[in-house]
Design an enzyme around this catalytic site. Sequence first.
Site, PDB file in Angstrom:
ATOM      1  N   ASP A   1       0.851  -1.191   0.000  1.00 21.93           N
ATOM      2  CA  ASP A   1       0.000   0.000   0.000  1.00 21.93           C
ATOM      3  C   ASP A   1       0.887   1.242   0.000  1.00 21.93           C
ATOM      4  O   ASP A   1       2.056   1.201   0.415  1.00 21.93           O
ATOM      5  CB  ASP A   1      -0.947   0.001   1.191  1.00 21.93           C
ATOM      6  CG  ASP A   1      -0.250   0.251   2.517  1.00 21.93           C
ATOM      7  OD1 ASP A   1       0.667  -0.528   2.846  1.00 21.93           O
ATOM      8  OD2 ASP A   1      -0.599   1.211   3.224  1.00 21.93           O
TER       9      ASP A   1
ATOM     10  N   GLU B   1      -0.191  -0.485   5.767  1.00 20.96           N
ATOM     11  CA  GLU B   1       0.805   0.110   6.671  1.00 20.96           C
ATOM     12  C   GLU B   1       0.682   1.617   6.730  1.00 20.96           C
ATOM     13  O   GLU B   1       0.780   2.222   7.801  1.00 20.96           O
ATOM     14  CB  GLU B   1       2.214  -0.299   6.231  1.00 20.96           C
ATOM     15  CG  GLU B   1       3.316   0.039   7.230  1.00 20.96           C
ATOM     16  CD  GLU B   1       3.834   1.465   7.130  1.00 20.96           C
ATOM     17  OE1 GLU B   1       4.441   1.954   8.110  1.00 20.96           O
ATOM     18  OE2 GLU B   1       3.648   2.097   6.066  1.00 20.96           O
TER      19      GLU B   1
END
Length: 450
Positions: free
Chosen positions: A92, A156
Amino acid sequence: MSSNPVAETVAALLPRAKAELAELVAFKSVADFAQFPRSESEGAANWVADALRAEGFVDVAVLDTPDGTQSVYGHLPGPEGAKTVLLYAHYDVQPPLDEAAWTTPPFELTERDSRWYGRGAADCKGGVIMHLLALRALKANGGVPVDVKVIVEGSEEQGTGGLERYAEQHPGLLEADTIVIGDAGNFRVGLPTVTTTLRGMTLVRVQIDTLQGNLHSGQFGGAAPDALAALIRVLDSLRAADGSTTVDGLAPETGWEGLAYDEEQFRKDAKVLDGVELIGDGSVADRIWARPAVTVLGIDCPPVVGATPSVQASARALVSLRVPPGTDAAEASKLLQAHLEAHTPWGARVRTEPVGQGQPFRADTTSPAYQAMADAMAVAYPGETMQYAGQGGSIPLCNTLASLYPRAEILLIGLSEPEAQIHAVNESVSPEELERLSVAEALFLRNYAG
């Protein structure tokens, strides 16, 4: 880089790595599904899963984590009795911010000035490619001598804790002798660095109310208490005159004993405007790696455009407090809340609410894994000695893993050196750093196997 078969293999694989990174960067995998389609993150997760399967990983799984995102797991069995190493990265990314400010499209990997530009190129899709390169180099030169687990996180950057909670619910899944977190970076390009400390963070929302509703500033201003002015005073109380963080009860006097950070280099890295002073006291490393640091992340108040001549009845802010190792983030959050409440002037009503936190982290640099990494980096970076640095940011997963597996050794390396400009426009990665760190990781796995 001195010639050796592993380094030669990585160099030969670099064009393939660039093509793969381009494919991965093309996914707009921001784990904020109010802004970006869930399908983009799911596509990136499936890409990683397919890449692991192609490398011979078994038990490859796209894990649905409790925060509604997906992480990717795979296991590459090693020789009988081999040590187990967990390799971590995340797919991500941060939003691109102002896409018009990018020189080239943020989700299109573009080479210029000897760097590869694109959102996630360094943080941390490049980390995924680094792990793949290291394993491929070992497979081409005698095989992978350790048992390897890979976990690639999908949220994250959002800090929503999905993987941490999943790991706690499945404590055997990520168990390993050593964990390599590929989400840090070298102090500067060409200087091999392991991050040994991370500051923790707490987030607190504060709201101040003074009136039942906004009032005409000409009719009531001067006597009616202004909530925005009260909030400004509260926020100002969090800093001394030199800009040092001052939260009542929070000890600020800690120092950094590792790598020094030259002040002029920091000004350049941080792009501080000419004539603007740095804040705080002590060395730069003290300030950004070893001491608490408060930041006002946002304020809810009327924008300048369209503002009316009114005394504000309510105002609120989101405040971040970074805390160094040795300070408990939960206790720091309580101290921050108490400070905000105690410093609210004029008897104004104040409400504080904790909205998130992560604990700080300190690694054990005396462990065998650190020596194995130092030896590997000495080969990958000829003439350089591995350095220890801190990082002002937080990686909450480190503390979860340290808690679950207290005997595991944890190392933080990665591609996010200052020139990478992670989280900013025109993020980029140095292909030379990708090459050298992939060699270092491969040699580390070989050294660590014994």
